[in-house]
Design an enzyme around this catalytic site. Structure first.
Site, PDB file in Angstrom:
ATOM      1  N   ASN A 294      -1.572   0.699   8.609  1.00 42.24           N
ATOM      2  CA  ASN A 294      -0.696   0.734   9.643  1.00 42.24           C
ATOM      3  C   ASN A 294       0.141   2.184   9.737  1.00 42.24           C
ATOM      4  O   ASN A 294       0.536   2.560  10.913  1.00 42.24           O
ATOM      5  CB  ASN A 294       0.198  -0.443   9.553  1.00 42.24           C
TER       6      ASN A 294
ATOM      7  N   GLU B 135      -5.784  -9.974   3.444  1.00 42.17           N
ATOM      8  CA  GLU B 135      -4.854 -11.243   4.374  1.00 42.17           C
ATOM      9  C   GLU B 135      -6.228 -12.060   4.737  1.00 42.17           C
ATOM     10  O   GLU B 135      -6.141 -13.208   4.795  1.00 42.17           O
ATOM     11  CB  GLU B 135      -4.081 -10.380   5.384  1.00 42.17           C
TER      12      GLU B 135
ATOM     13  N   HIS C 111       1.039  -1.197   0.028  1.00 36.71           N
ATOM     14  CA  HIS C 111       0.062   0.151   0.030  1.00 36.71           C
ATOM     15  C   HIS C 111       0.897   1.252  -0.151  1.00 36.71           C
ATOM     16  O   HIS C 111       1.014   1.809   0.776  1.00 36.71           O
ATOM     17  CB  HIS C 111      -0.739   0.158   1.153  1.00 36.71           C
TER      18      HIS C 111
END
Ligand code: SF4
Length: 284
Positions: A223, A131, A44
Protein backbone atom coordinates in the site's frame (compact mmCIF):
# COMPACT_ATOMS: atom_id res chain seq x y z
CA UNK A 1 12.66 31.51 4.49
CA UNK A 2 11.29 28.32 6.04
CA UNK A 3 9.59 25.59 4.11
CA UNK A 4 5.93 24.76 4.56
CA UNK A 5 5.14 21.17 5.55
CA UNK A 6 1.81 19.80 4.40
CA UNK A 7 0.66 16.49 5.84
CA UNK A 8 -1.76 14.43 3.73
CA UNK A 9 -5.14 14.36 5.48
CA UNK A 10 -5.28 10.56 5.73
CA UNK A 11 -1.89 8.96 6.27
CA UNK A 12 -0.21 6.38 8.44
CA UNK A 13 -1.67 3.55 10.50
CA UNK A 14 -5.17 2.49 9.49
CA UNK A 15 -7.70 1.51 12.15
CA UNK A 16 -7.01 -2.25 11.90
CA UNK A 17 -3.22 -1.97 12.05
CA UNK A 18 -3.32 0.55 14.91
CA UNK A 19 -5.61 -1.78 16.84
CA UNK A 20 -3.27 -4.75 16.33
CA UNK A 21 -0.14 -2.79 17.33
CA UNK A 22 -1.82 -1.17 20.37
CA UNK A 23 -3.17 -4.57 21.48
CA UNK A 24 0.32 -6.09 21.27
CA UNK A 25 1.99 -3.26 23.16
CA UNK A 26 -0.72 -3.24 25.86
CA UNK A 27 -0.38 -6.98 26.41
CA UNK A 28 3.39 -6.63 26.65
CA UNK A 29 3.05 -3.79 29.16
CA UNK A 30 0.69 -5.81 31.35
CA UNK A 31 2.47 -9.14 31.11
CA UNK A 32 6.23 -9.24 31.21
CA UNK A 33 6.49 -12.79 32.51
CA UNK A 34 5.27 -14.94 29.59
CA UNK A 35 6.58 -15.03 26.02
CA UNK A 36 4.63 -12.98 23.53
CA UNK A 37 4.66 -13.79 19.81
CA UNK A 38 2.96 -12.44 16.72
CA UNK A 39 1.83 -14.88 14.06
CA UNK A 40 3.86 -13.55 11.13
CA UNK A 41 5.15 -9.95 11.06
CA UNK A 42 2.56 -7.77 12.81
CA UNK A 43 2.88 -5.13 10.06
CA UNK A 44 4.95 -4.75 6.91
CA UNK A 45 7.33 -2.28 8.50
CA UNK A 46 10.86 -3.07 9.68
CA UNK A 47 10.93 -0.22 12.23
CA UNK A 48 7.84 -1.62 13.92
CA UNK A 49 9.00 -5.25 13.88
CA UNK A 50 12.45 -4.21 15.19
CA UNK A 51 10.76 -2.16 17.93
CA UNK A 52 8.71 -5.23 18.94
CA UNK A 53 11.80 -7.48 18.88
CA UNK A 54 13.59 -5.05 21.21
CA UNK A 55 10.66 -5.50 23.59
CA UNK A 56 11.08 -9.28 23.38
CA UNK A 57 8.07 -9.83 21.08
CA UNK A 58 9.07 -12.30 18.37
CA UNK A 59 7.36 -13.95 15.41
CA UNK A 60 6.17 -17.50 14.89
CA UNK A 61 4.74 -19.11 11.78
CA UNK A 62 3.45 -22.57 10.86
CA UNK A 63 6.99 -23.97 10.65
CA UNK A 64 7.99 -22.73 14.13
CA UNK A 65 4.81 -23.40 16.14
CA UNK A 66 6.63 -26.11 18.10
CA UNK A 67 8.51 -23.46 20.02
CA UNK A 68 5.27 -22.30 21.66
CA UNK A 69 4.63 -23.38 25.22
CA UNK A 70 1.50 -23.42 27.38
CA UNK A 71 1.06 -19.94 28.81
CA UNK A 72 2.75 -18.15 25.89
CA UNK A 73 0.66 -15.59 24.03
CA UNK A 74 0.20 -15.47 20.26
CA UNK A 75 -1.27 -12.39 18.61
CA UNK A 76 -3.11 -12.84 15.33
CA UNK A 77 -2.36 -9.84 13.11
CA UNK A 78 -4.94 -7.72 11.30
CA UNK A 79 -4.82 -9.92 8.15
CA UNK A 80 -6.40 -12.82 10.09
CA UNK A 81 -5.75 -16.54 9.66
CA UNK A 82 -7.73 -19.56 8.47
CA UNK A 83 -9.69 -21.73 10.96
CA UNK A 84 -7.14 -24.54 10.43
CA UNK A 85 -4.23 -22.32 11.44
CA UNK A 86 -6.23 -21.15 14.45
CA UNK A 87 -6.71 -24.82 15.48
CA UNK A 88 -2.99 -25.54 15.10
CA UNK A 89 -2.16 -22.60 17.36
CA UNK A 90 -4.83 -23.67 19.88
CA UNK A 91 -3.25 -27.14 20.07
CA UNK A 92 0.01 -25.64 21.34
CA UNK A 93 -1.77 -24.51 24.53
CA UNK A 94 -0.71 -20.90 23.97
CA UNK A 95 -3.19 -18.09 24.67
CA UNK A 96 -4.53 -16.58 21.47
CA UNK A 97 -5.28 -12.88 21.15
CA UNK A 98 -7.16 -12.31 17.95
CA UNK A 99 -6.36 -8.86 16.50
CA UNK A 100 -7.89 -9.67 13.11
CA UNK A 101 -9.27 -6.43 11.68
CA UNK A 102 -13.07 -6.43 12.08
CA UNK A 103 -13.39 -5.66 8.35
CA UNK A 104 -11.50 -8.87 7.59
CA UNK A 105 -13.56 -10.86 10.13
CA UNK A 106 -16.70 -9.62 8.36
CA UNK A 107 -15.39 -11.18 5.12
CA UNK A 108 -14.72 -14.47 6.95
CA UNK A 109 -18.35 -14.52 8.18
CA UNK A 110 -19.73 -13.90 4.69
CA UNK A 111 -17.56 -16.59 3.12
CA UNK A 112 -18.50 -19.15 5.79
CA UNK A 113 -22.22 -18.36 5.56
CA UNK A 114 -22.45 -18.56 1.77
CA UNK A 115 -20.16 -21.58 1.51
CA UNK A 116 -22.44 -23.44 3.93
CA UNK A 117 -25.44 -22.39 1.81
CA UNK A 118 -23.81 -24.12 -1.16
CA UNK A 119 -22.38 -21.09 -2.98
CA UNK A 120 -19.08 -21.19 -4.89
CA UNK A 121 -16.89 -18.45 -3.36
CA UNK A 122 -14.86 -16.09 -5.53
CA UNK A 123 -12.24 -13.88 -3.86
CA UNK A 124 -10.98 -10.93 -5.91
CA UNK A 125 -7.41 -10.42 -4.73
CA UNK A 126 -3.88 -11.72 -4.60
CA UNK A 127 -3.66 -15.48 -4.00
CA UNK A 128 -0.34 -15.08 -2.15
CA UNK A 129 -1.51 -12.39 0.26
CA UNK A 130 -1.94 -13.63 3.86
CA UNK A 131 -5.39 -12.04 4.12
CA UNK A 132 -6.65 -13.96 1.07
CA UNK A 133 -5.02 -17.21 2.21
CA UNK A 134 -6.75 -16.83 5.60
CA UNK A 135 -10.13 -15.97 4.06
CA UNK A 136 -9.97 -18.95 1.71
CA UNK A 137 -9.76 -21.18 4.77
CA UNK A 138 -13.37 -20.25 5.62
CA UNK A 139 -14.61 -22.18 2.58
CA UNK A 140 -12.26 -25.12 2.98
CA UNK A 141 -9.77 -23.53 0.55
CA UNK A 142 -12.25 -23.97 -2.30
CA UNK A 143 -12.47 -20.32 -3.43
CA UNK A 144 -11.67 -19.24 -6.96
CA UNK A 145 -9.08 -16.50 -6.43
CA UNK A 146 -8.81 -14.00 -9.24
CA UNK A 147 -7.35 -10.59 -9.93
CA UNK A 148 -9.40 -9.68 -12.97
CA UNK A 149 -11.67 -12.65 -13.73
CA UNK A 150 -9.48 -13.98 -16.56
CA UNK A 151 -9.24 -17.42 -14.88
CA UNK A 152 -13.02 -17.74 -14.45
CA UNK A 153 -14.55 -20.25 -16.86
CA UNK A 154 -17.30 -22.68 -15.91
CA UNK A 155 -19.29 -21.60 -12.93
CA UNK A 156 -21.55 -23.10 -10.33
CA UNK A 157 -25.11 -21.74 -10.42
CA UNK A 158 -24.74 -19.99 -7.04
CA UNK A 159 -21.81 -17.60 -6.67
CA UNK A 160 -20.68 -15.35 -3.83
CA UNK A 161 -18.04 -12.72 -4.63
CA UNK A 162 -15.95 -10.88 -2.02
CA UNK A 163 -12.79 -8.78 -2.43
CA UNK A 164 -9.49 -8.51 -0.56
CA UNK A 165 -9.79 -5.38 1.61
CA UNK A 166 -7.04 -3.56 -0.32
CA UNK A 167 -8.14 -4.59 -3.82
CA UNK A 168 -8.86 -2.04 -6.54
CA UNK A 169 -12.55 -1.43 -7.17
CA UNK A 170 -11.96 -1.68 -10.95
CA UNK A 171 -10.89 -5.34 -10.48
CA UNK A 172 -13.99 -6.18 -8.47
CA UNK A 173 -16.12 -4.53 -11.20
CA UNK A 174 -14.40 -6.60 -13.92
CA UNK A 175 -15.05 -9.85 -12.06
CA UNK A 176 -18.64 -8.85 -11.38
CA UNK A 177 -19.19 -8.23 -15.12
CA UNK A 178 -17.78 -11.62 -16.09
CA UNK A 179 -19.65 -13.55 -13.39
CA UNK A 180 -23.04 -11.96 -13.93
CA UNK A 181 -22.85 -12.94 -17.62
CA UNK A 182 -22.19 -16.58 -16.68
CA UNK A 183 -24.49 -16.99 -13.70
CA UNK A 184 -27.96 -15.73 -12.68
CA UNK A 185 -27.56 -16.19 -8.97
CA UNK A 186 -24.56 -14.13 -7.84
CA UNK A 187 -24.33 -12.26 -4.54
CA UNK A 188 -21.63 -9.61 -4.62
CA UNK A 189 -20.11 -7.89 -1.59
CA UNK A 190 -17.87 -4.88 -1.99
CA UNK A 191 -15.56 -5.65 0.93
CA UNK A 192 -12.85 -3.17 -0.10
CA UNK A 193 -11.76 -1.10 2.91
CA UNK A 194 -11.98 2.69 2.72
CA UNK A 195 -8.65 3.22 4.49
CA UNK A 196 -6.68 2.39 1.34
CA UNK A 197 -8.83 4.56 -0.90
CA UNK A 198 -8.71 7.52 1.51
CA UNK A 199 -4.90 7.37 1.78
CA UNK A 200 -4.51 7.27 -1.99
CA UNK A 201 -6.90 10.18 -2.52
CA UNK A 202 -5.14 12.32 0.13
CA UNK A 203 -1.69 11.49 -1.31
CA UNK A 204 -2.86 12.57 -4.77
CA UNK A 205 -4.40 15.82 -3.51
CA UNK A 206 -1.29 16.71 -1.49
CA UNK A 207 1.22 15.74 -4.21
CA UNK A 208 -0.53 18.11 -6.63
CA UNK A 209 0.16 21.20 -4.49
CA UNK A 210 3.71 20.65 -3.21
CA UNK A 211 7.26 21.00 -4.59
CA UNK A 212 8.46 17.76 -2.99
CA UNK A 213 6.41 14.82 -1.77
CA UNK A 214 7.87 12.49 0.86
CA UNK A 215 6.30 9.03 1.12
CA UNK A 216 7.20 7.38 4.41
CA UNK A 217 7.06 3.63 4.91
CA UNK A 218 8.48 0.26 4.14
CA UNK A 219 9.48 -0.60 0.57
CA UNK A 220 8.01 -4.06 1.21
CA UNK A 221 4.56 -2.58 1.93
CA UNK A 222 2.35 -2.78 -1.15
CA UNK A 223 0.00 0.00 0.00
CA UNK A 224 2.95 2.38 0.65
CA UNK A 225 4.47 1.57 -2.76
CA UNK A 226 1.13 2.42 -4.34
CA UNK A 227 1.13 5.78 -2.50
CA UNK A 228 4.61 6.47 -3.93
CA UNK A 229 3.42 5.68 -7.47
CA UNK A 230 0.44 8.01 -7.08
CA UNK A 231 2.64 10.76 -5.59
CA UNK A 232 5.24 10.44 -8.36
CA UNK A 233 2.51 10.76 -10.98
CA UNK A 234 1.37 14.03 -9.45
CA UNK A 235 4.69 15.45 -8.22
CA UNK A 236 7.90 14.63 -10.12
CA UNK A 237 9.98 15.34 -6.97
CA UNK A 238 8.54 12.45 -4.98
CA UNK A 239 10.80 10.40 -2.74
CA UNK A 240 10.22 7.15 -0.87
CA UNK A 241 11.92 6.92 2.55
CA UNK A 242 11.73 4.25 5.23
CA UNK A 243 12.48 6.77 7.99
CA UNK A 244 13.99 10.22 8.70
CA UNK A 245 17.58 9.03 8.16
CA UNK A 246 16.86 8.64 4.44
CA UNK A 247 15.74 12.23 3.80
CA UNK A 248 18.20 13.63 1.25
CA UNK A 249 20.05 16.93 1.86
CA UNK A 250 19.03 18.48 -1.46
CA UNK A 251 15.55 19.10 -0.02
CA UNK A 252 17.02 21.57 2.47
CA UNK A 253 19.53 23.15 0.10
CA UNK A 254 17.18 23.92 -2.78
CA UNK A 255 15.58 27.33 -2.21
CA UNK A 256 12.99 26.66 -4.90
CA UNK A 257 11.44 24.03 -2.66
CA UNK A 258 8.88 25.89 -0.61
CA UNK A 259 6.22 23.26 0.09
CA UNK A 260 6.96 19.73 1.27
CA UNK A 261 4.15 17.17 1.35
CA UNK A 262 4.17 14.06 3.51
CA UNK A 263 2.17 10.88 3.28
CA UNK A 264 2.66 7.46 4.86
CA UNK A 265 1.41 3.93 4.32
CA UNK A 266 -1.16 2.18 6.51
CA UNK A 267 1.67 0.27 8.20
CA UNK A 268 3.81 3.34 9.06
CA UNK A 269 3.61 4.30 12.75
CA UNK A 270 3.15 7.87 13.95
CA UNK A 271 6.54 7.96 15.64
CA UNK A 272 8.32 7.41 12.29
CA UNK A 273 6.20 10.15 10.65
CA UNK A 274 6.92 12.51 13.57
CA UNK A 275 10.66 11.91 13.25
CA UNK A 276 10.43 12.88 9.58
CA UNK A 277 8.56 16.07 10.47
CA UNK A 278 11.07 16.88 13.26
CA UNK A 279 13.98 16.46 10.88
CA UNK A 280 12.36 18.76 8.30
CA UNK A 281 11.60 21.36 11.00
CA UNK A 282 15.16 21.22 12.34
CA UNK A 283 16.39 22.76 9.09
CA UNK A 284 14.05 25.73 9.26
S1 SF4 B 1 -6.60 -1.62 5.52
FE1 SF4 B 1 -8.72 -1.69 6.27
S2 SF4 B 1 -9.18 -3.87 6.44
FE2 SF4 B 1 -6.96 -3.70 6.32
S3 SF4 B 1 -6.30 -3.62 8.43
FE3 SF4 B 1 -6.53 -1.50 7.75
S4 SF4 B 1 -8.64 -0.95 8.39
FE4 SF4 B 1 -8.49 -3.20 8.44
Amino acid sequence: MGKEIIMAENAGFCFGVKRAVDTTININNKDNKSNIYTFGPLVHNKDVTNFLKEKGINEVDTSTLDKLKKGDTVIIRSHGVSPNIMKLIEKTGANIVDATCPYVSAIHKKIKKYYELGYQIIIVGDENHPEVIGSNGYCNNSAIITKDGSNIKNLHNKICIVAQTTEKKANLDKVQDIVTKLCDNAVIFNTICNATKERQKSAEETAKIVDVMIVVGSKSSSNTTKLYEISKKNCENSIFVENSSEIPDWIFKNNNIKKIGITAGASTPDWIINEVIDKLLSFE
